[in-house]
Design a protein around this motif. Structure first.
Motif, PDB file in Angstrom:
ATOM      1  N   TYR A 166      31.130  55.286  41.361  1.00 58.91           N
ATOM      2  CA  TYR A 166      32.582  55.405  41.489  1.00 58.91           C
ATOM      3  C   TYR A 166      33.380  54.936  40.274  1.00 58.91           C
ATOM      4  CZ  TYR A 166      31.381  55.990  46.429  1.00 58.91           C
ATOM      5  OH  TYR A 166      30.844  56.424  47.610  1.00 58.91           O
ATOM      6  N   GLY A 167      32.736  54.309  39.304  1.00 59.35           N
ATOM      7  CA  GLY A 167      33.444  53.886  38.115  1.00 59.35           C
ATOM      8  C   GLY A 167      33.683  52.387  38.041  1.00 59.35           C
ATOM      9  N   LYS A 168      34.061  51.936  36.833  1.00 56.93           N
ATOM     10  CA  LYS A 168      34.183  50.507  36.563  1.00 56.93           C
ATOM     11  C   LYS A 168      35.299  49.833  37.349  1.00 56.93           C
ATOM     12  CE  LYS A 168      32.103  50.331  31.951  1.00 56.93           C
ATOM     13  NZ  LYS A 168      32.288  49.918  30.539  1.00 56.93           N
ATOM     14  N   GLU A 169      36.423  50.511  37.537  1.00 53.65           N
ATOM     15  CA  GLU A 169      37.543  49.843  38.209  1.00 53.65           C
ATOM     16  C   GLU A 169      37.249  49.586  39.679  1.00 53.65           C
ATOM     17  OE1 GLU A 169      40.831  47.938  39.463  1.00 53.65           O
ATOM     18  OE2 GLU A 169      40.042  48.131  37.429  1.00 53.65           O
ATOM     19  N   ARG A 170      36.620  50.534  40.329  1.00 50.28           N
ATOM     20  CA  ARG A 170      36.286  50.289  41.742  1.00 50.28           C
ATOM     21  C   ARG A 170      35.284  49.147  41.866  1.00 50.28           C
ATOM     22  NH1 ARG A 170      35.135  54.754  46.443  1.00 50.28           N
ATOM     23  NH2 ARG A 170      34.490  53.305  48.083  1.00 50.28           N
ATOM     24  N   ALA A 171      34.321  49.101  40.969  1.00 51.87           N
ATOM     25  CA  ALA A 171      33.378  47.982  40.973  1.00 51.87           C
ATOM     26  C   ALA A 171      34.095  46.671  40.690  1.00 51.87           C
ATOM     27  CB  ALA A 171      32.271  48.217  39.948  1.00 51.87           C
ATOM     28  N   ALA A 172      35.068  46.701  39.773  1.00 51.80           N
ATOM     29  CA  ALA A 172      35.830  45.495  39.454  1.00 51.80           C
ATOM     30  C   ALA A 172      36.616  45.007  40.665  1.00 51.80           C
ATOM     31  CB  ALA A 172      36.779  45.762  38.287  1.00 51.80           C
ATOM     32  N   LEU A 173      37.133  45.951  41.463  1.00 48.88           N
ATOM     33  CA  LEU A 173      37.875  45.586  42.673  1.00 48.88           C
ATOM     34  C   LEU A 173      36.996  44.756  43.602  1.00 48.88           C
ATOM     35  CD1 LEU A 173      40.174  47.860  44.776  1.00 48.88           C
ATOM     36  CD2 LEU A 173      38.269  46.706  45.888  1.00 48.88           C
ATOM     37  N   TYR A 174      35.777  45.227  43.856  1.00 45.32           N
ATOM     38  CA  TYR A 174      34.879  44.498  44.751  1.00 45.32           C
ATOM     39  C   TYR A 174      34.466  43.158  44.146  1.00 45.32           C
ATOM     40  CZ  TYR A 174      34.443  48.857  47.381  1.00 45.32           C
ATOM     41  OH  TYR A 174      34.709  49.971  48.118  1.00 45.32           O
ATOM     42  N   ALA A 175      34.209  43.125  42.841  1.00 43.76           N
ATOM     43  CA  ALA A 175      33.808  41.880  42.189  1.00 43.76           C
ATOM     44  C   ALA A 175      34.932  40.850  42.236  1.00 43.76           C
ATOM     45  CB  ALA A 175      33.394  42.151  40.747  1.00 43.76           C
ATOM     46  N   ASP A 176      36.166  41.313  42.056  1.00 43.55           N
ATOM     47  CA  ASP A 176      37.319  40.418  42.106  1.00 43.55           C
ATOM     48  C   ASP A 176      37.504  39.844  43.511  1.00 43.55           C
ATOM     49  OD1 ASP A 176      39.487  39.021  41.187  1.00 43.55           O
ATOM     50  OD2 ASP A 176      40.695  40.772  40.653  1.00 43.55           O
ATOM     51  N   LEU A 177      37.300  40.694  44.518  1.00 42.24           N
ATOM     52  CA  LEU A 177      37.393  40.215  45.899  1.00 42.24           C
ATOM     53  C   LEU A 177      36.287  39.197  46.194  1.00 42.24           C
ATOM     54  CD1 LEU A 177      38.209  43.549  47.763  1.00 42.24           C
ATOM     55  CD2 LEU A 177      39.758  41.614  47.400  1.00 42.24           C
ATOM     56  N   ASP A 178      35.099  39.441  45.664  1.00 45.18           N
ATOM     57  CA  ASP A 178      34.007  38.478  45.850  1.00 45.18           C
ATOM     58  C   ASP A 178      34.342  37.139  45.197  1.00 45.18           C
ATOM     59  OD1 ASP A 178      32.590  40.399  47.213  1.00 45.18           O
ATOM     60  OD2 ASP A 178      31.139  40.788  45.617  1.00 45.18           O
ATOM     61  N   TRP A 179      35.008  37.213  44.046  1.00 43.30           N
ATOM     62  CA  TRP A 179      35.428  35.964  43.375  1.00 43.30           C
ATOM     63  C   TRP A 179      36.395  35.193  44.263  1.00 43.30           C
ATOM     64  CZ3 TRP A 179      34.125  33.262  39.044  1.00 43.30           C
ATOM     65  CH2 TRP A 179      35.011  32.266  38.624  1.00 43.30           C
ATOM     66  N   ASP A 180      37.327  35.901  44.876  1.00 42.71           N
ATOM     67  CA  ASP A 180      38.258  35.241  45.797  1.00 42.71           C
ATOM     68  C   ASP A 180      37.504  34.596  46.958  1.00 42.71           C
ATOM     69  OD1 ASP A 180      40.387  35.988  44.251  1.00 42.71           O
ATOM     70  OD2 ASP A 180      41.088  37.575  45.586  1.00 42.71           O
ATOM     71  N   GLY A 181      36.517  35.325  47.506  1.00 41.79           N
ATOM     72  CA  GLY A 181      35.719  34.768  48.590  1.00 41.79           C
ATOM     73  C   GLY A 181      34.955  33.529  48.154  1.00 41.79           C
ATOM     74  N   PRO A 278      25.954  21.487  43.260  1.00 43.81           N
ATOM     75  CA  PRO A 278      27.105  22.032  43.983  1.00 43.81           C
ATOM     76  C   PRO A 278      28.193  22.504  43.026  1.00 43.81           C
ATOM     77  CG  PRO A 278      27.154  19.639  44.042  1.00 43.81           C
ATOM     78  CD  PRO A 278      25.858  20.025  43.390  1.00 43.81           C
ATOM     79  N   GLY A 279      29.145  23.207  43.576  1.00 43.07           N
ATOM     80  CA  GLY A 279      30.269  23.666  42.779  1.00 43.07           C
ATOM     81  C   GLY A 279      29.939  24.877  41.930  1.00 43.07           C
ATOM     82  N   LEU A 280      30.819  25.149  40.959  1.00 38.33           N
ATOM     83  CA  LEU A 280      30.697  26.332  40.119  1.00 38.33           C
ATOM     84  C   LEU A 280      30.580  25.917  38.660  1.00 38.33           C
ATOM     85  CD1 LEU A 280      30.796  29.452  40.483  1.00 38.33           C
ATOM     86  CD2 LEU A 280      33.220  29.339  39.885  1.00 38.33           C
ATOM     87  N   PRO A 281      29.531  26.357  37.966  1.00 35.71           N
ATOM     88  CA  PRO A 281      29.389  26.007  36.555  1.00 35.71           C
ATOM     89  C   PRO A 281      30.528  26.542  35.701  1.00 35.71           C
ATOM     90  CG  PRO A 281      27.294  26.738  37.449  1.00 35.71           C
ATOM     91  CD  PRO A 281      28.338  27.037  38.486  1.00 35.71           C
ATOM     92  N   SER A 282      30.716  25.940  34.537  1.00 36.63           N
ATOM     93  CA  SER A 282      31.848  26.272  33.669  1.00 36.63           C
ATOM     94  C   SER A 282      31.736  27.645  33.025  1.00 36.63           C
ATOM     95  CB  SER A 282      31.973  25.211  32.574  1.00 36.63           C
ATOM     96  OG  SER A 282      30.758  25.155  31.805  1.00 36.63           O
ATOM     97  N   ASN A 283      30.554  28.250  33.037  1.00 32.36           N
ATOM     98  CA  ASN A 283      30.391  29.537  32.356  1.00 32.36           C
ATOM     99  C   ASN A 283      30.547  30.739  33.280  1.00 32.36           C
ATOM    100  OD1 ASN A 283      28.041  29.129  33.814  1.00 32.36           O
ATOM    101  ND2 ASN A 283      26.665  29.906  32.217  1.00 32.36           N
ATOM    102  N   ALA A 284      30.980  30.507  34.521  1.00 27.38           N
ATOM    103  CA  ALA A 284      31.084  31.582  35.520  1.00 27.38           C
ATOM    104  C   ALA A 284      32.005  32.694  35.040  1.00 27.38           C
ATOM    105  CB  ALA A 284      31.578  31.019  36.844  1.00 27.38           C
ATOM    106  N   VAL A 285      31.546  33.934  35.205  1.00 27.30           N
ATOM    107  CA  VAL A 285      32.312  35.115  34.789  1.00 27.30           C
ATOM    108  C   VAL A 285      33.144  35.624  35.962  1.00 27.30           C
ATOM    109  CG1 VAL A 285      32.123  37.537  34.114  1.00 27.30           C
ATOM    110  CG2 VAL A 285      30.717  35.808  32.974  1.00 27.30           C
ATOM    111  N   HIS A 286      34.437  35.788  35.716  1.00 25.34           N
ATOM    112  CA  HIS A 286      35.362  36.327  36.724  1.00 25.34           C
ATOM    113  C   HIS A 286      35.814  37.713  36.272  1.00 25.34           C
ATOM    114  CE1 HIS A 286      39.632  36.100  38.704  1.00 25.34           C
ATOM    115  NE2 HIS A 286      38.848  36.985  39.298  1.00 25.34           N
ATOM    116  N   VAL A 287      35.435  38.735  37.012  1.00 27.17           N
ATOM    117  CA  VAL A 287      35.879  40.107  36.742  1.00 27.17           C
ATOM    118  C   VAL A 287      37.197  40.331  37.483  1.00 27.17           C
ATOM    119  CG1 VAL A 287      35.340  42.553  37.038  1.00 27.17           C
ATOM    120  CG2 VAL A 287      33.520  40.942  36.469  1.00 27.17           C
ATOM    121  N   THR A 288      38.199  40.829  36.802  1.00 23.81           N
ATOM    122  CA  THR A 288      39.508  41.058  37.418  1.00 23.81           C
ATOM    123  C   THR A 288      39.761  42.549  37.593  1.00 23.81           C
ATOM    124  OG1 THR A 288      40.606  41.003  35.269  1.00 23.81           O
ATOM    125  CG2 THR A 288      40.474  38.930  36.503  1.00 23.81           C
ATOM    126  N   SER A 289      40.555  42.874  38.611  1.00 25.31           N
ATOM    127  CA  SER A 289      40.832  44.260  38.973  1.00 25.31           C
ATOM    128  C   SER A 289      42.292  44.609  38.747  1.00 25.31           C
ATOM    129  CB  SER A 289      40.472  44.496  40.443  1.00 25.31           C
ATOM    130  OG  SER A 289      41.048  45.682  40.930  1.00 25.31           O
TER     131      SER A 289
END
Length: 373
Positions: A166-181, A278-289
């Motif tokens: 479906y393309g990069k933007e649709r994938a970015a949408l799901y990745a961004d939502l996962d980041w929120d979760g 525990p927690g999130l390491p400092s190098n975590a990648v956040h994909v935005t939509s």
């Protein structure tokens, strides 16, 4: 129907006493949790040469349309991480009385009927369960303390399939939502012990196995480069096919096959920090939509008191609707709820996710005009 190769056709084999016998075979080794059986008034429709969907007859055409991209997904998955080793990939859409998510039973994925929304905006569920044919069914977590090896890998792989189809933007949408979760799970668990990937069985906060695990793999991909990471992942699935795996085993493997003694790369990846701390390491990648950013702009305008009539929802997917509805303040005046319902057609929506989000908001405010729907 059952999670195995059908030996007696769609209608089974007739016996002398008037009964019918259904026979199945599974030649690949599978753990017991992947053995599944379903009985009901079911019909079948092919979606391709190696795939099809089962459902109640009244839902069959809608179900077949909704999952119609599954052959493209299989092709994309194989191009990424190697051959599909299970023969057929069929799906069973469960009845409305049993909306039980998705389950990756080999050769017969179970799907919740709520994904049937007519716009294919929830096909990430199909991609996820398909991806389990590699991460989970092919290489399986040895213990439930390492369930992220199933779900984190699969969530990452799912996103790559969605990008290919479906393309990069649709994938970015799901990745961004996962980041929120992920942020929600970390906050609710106060970054405590339940936010470790390798932890006590069943004790991981929320869906952290999915979200933190996939973010870890995405971070590795960004650090070493996609081409190099994909080559490693394909080799990983080939070398460990039909075997159990542990966190320690995976870390040993990636250090041997990908890091190869590069101390600087080891330090940048923070692998032990990801898995055991525990927690999130400092190098975590956040994909935005960009798609979600546009929804957020309209949501901000409404939250600031702007008219609902100004909200442009044409072409919105399920995820955009939920971003908007779940982002509204939980306390609303009846007049505002009436404006939302009439302006956006919430009570008339045929999308189960939209109706559910609207019901939560209406019930929280005891908005009785929404009850008939």
């Amino acid at each position: 129907v059952m999670s195995g190769e059908r030996l007696s056709g769609e209608k089974g084999r007739a016996t002398a006493n008037g009964n019918r016998v259904y026979e199945f075979r599974m030649n690949n080794p599978v753990p017991p949790y992947l053995i599944a059986l379903a009985v009901g008034d079911l019909a079948f429709k092919a979606t391709g040469k190696r795939s099809g969907v089962w459902s109640e007859p009244s839902m069959l055409d809608a179900a077949a349309y909704e999952v119609g991209d599954v052959e493209k997904m299989i092709d994309a998955a194989q191009a990424l991480y190697g051959p599909y080793r299970w023969g057929r990939y069929d799906m069973l859409v469960l009845p409305p009385s049993f909306p039980f998510g998705g389950m990756e039973n080999p050769t017969l994925t179970f799907l919740t009927p709520t994904i049937i929304t007519g716009d294919r905006s929830n096909t990430d569920v199909v991609a996820h369960e398909l991806a389990h044919s590699w991460s989970g069914n092919l290489v399986t977590n040895a213990t439930w303390s390492d369930s992220w090896l199933n779900e984190g890998f699969t969530t990452y792989f799912e996103n790559r399939i969605m990008e290919a189809v479906y393309g990069k933007e649709r994938a970015a949408l799901y990745a961004d939502l996962d980041w929120d979760g992920l942020q929600k799970d970390l906050k609710e668990a106060a970054n405590g012990p339940t936010t470790r990937l390798h932890g006590d069985p069943g004790a991981t906060a929320g869906q952290l196995d999915y979200f933190k695990g996939s973010t870890m793999l995405r971070t590795i991909e960004r650090t070493v480069g996609r081409k190099r990471f994909d080559a490693y992942m394909r080799s990983y699935f080939d070398r460990h096919a039909f075997q159990p795996q542990t966190s320690a085993g995976f870390l040993a493997d990636i250090r041997k096959r990908l890091i190869r003694g590069d101390k600087a790369l080891e330090a940048r990846l923070q692998l032990d920090r990801w898995v055991y701390q525990p927690g999130l390491p400092s190098n975590a990648v956040h994909v935005t939509s960009a798609t979600l950013a546009k929804v957020d702009a309209q949501l901000a305008a409404v939250k600031a008191g702007g008219p609902v009539s100004a909200v442009k929802t044409a072409g919105w997917s399920t995820q955009q609707w939920l971003r908007f509805l779940n982002g509204l303040p939980r306390q609303q005046m009846p007049e505002r709820l009436k404006e939302l319902d009439e302006g956006l057609g919430l009570s008339e929506s045929t999308n189960a996710y939209v109706r559910s989000a609207w019901a939560e908001l209406a019930i929280a405010n005891r908005y009785e005009p929404a009850l008939p729907s």
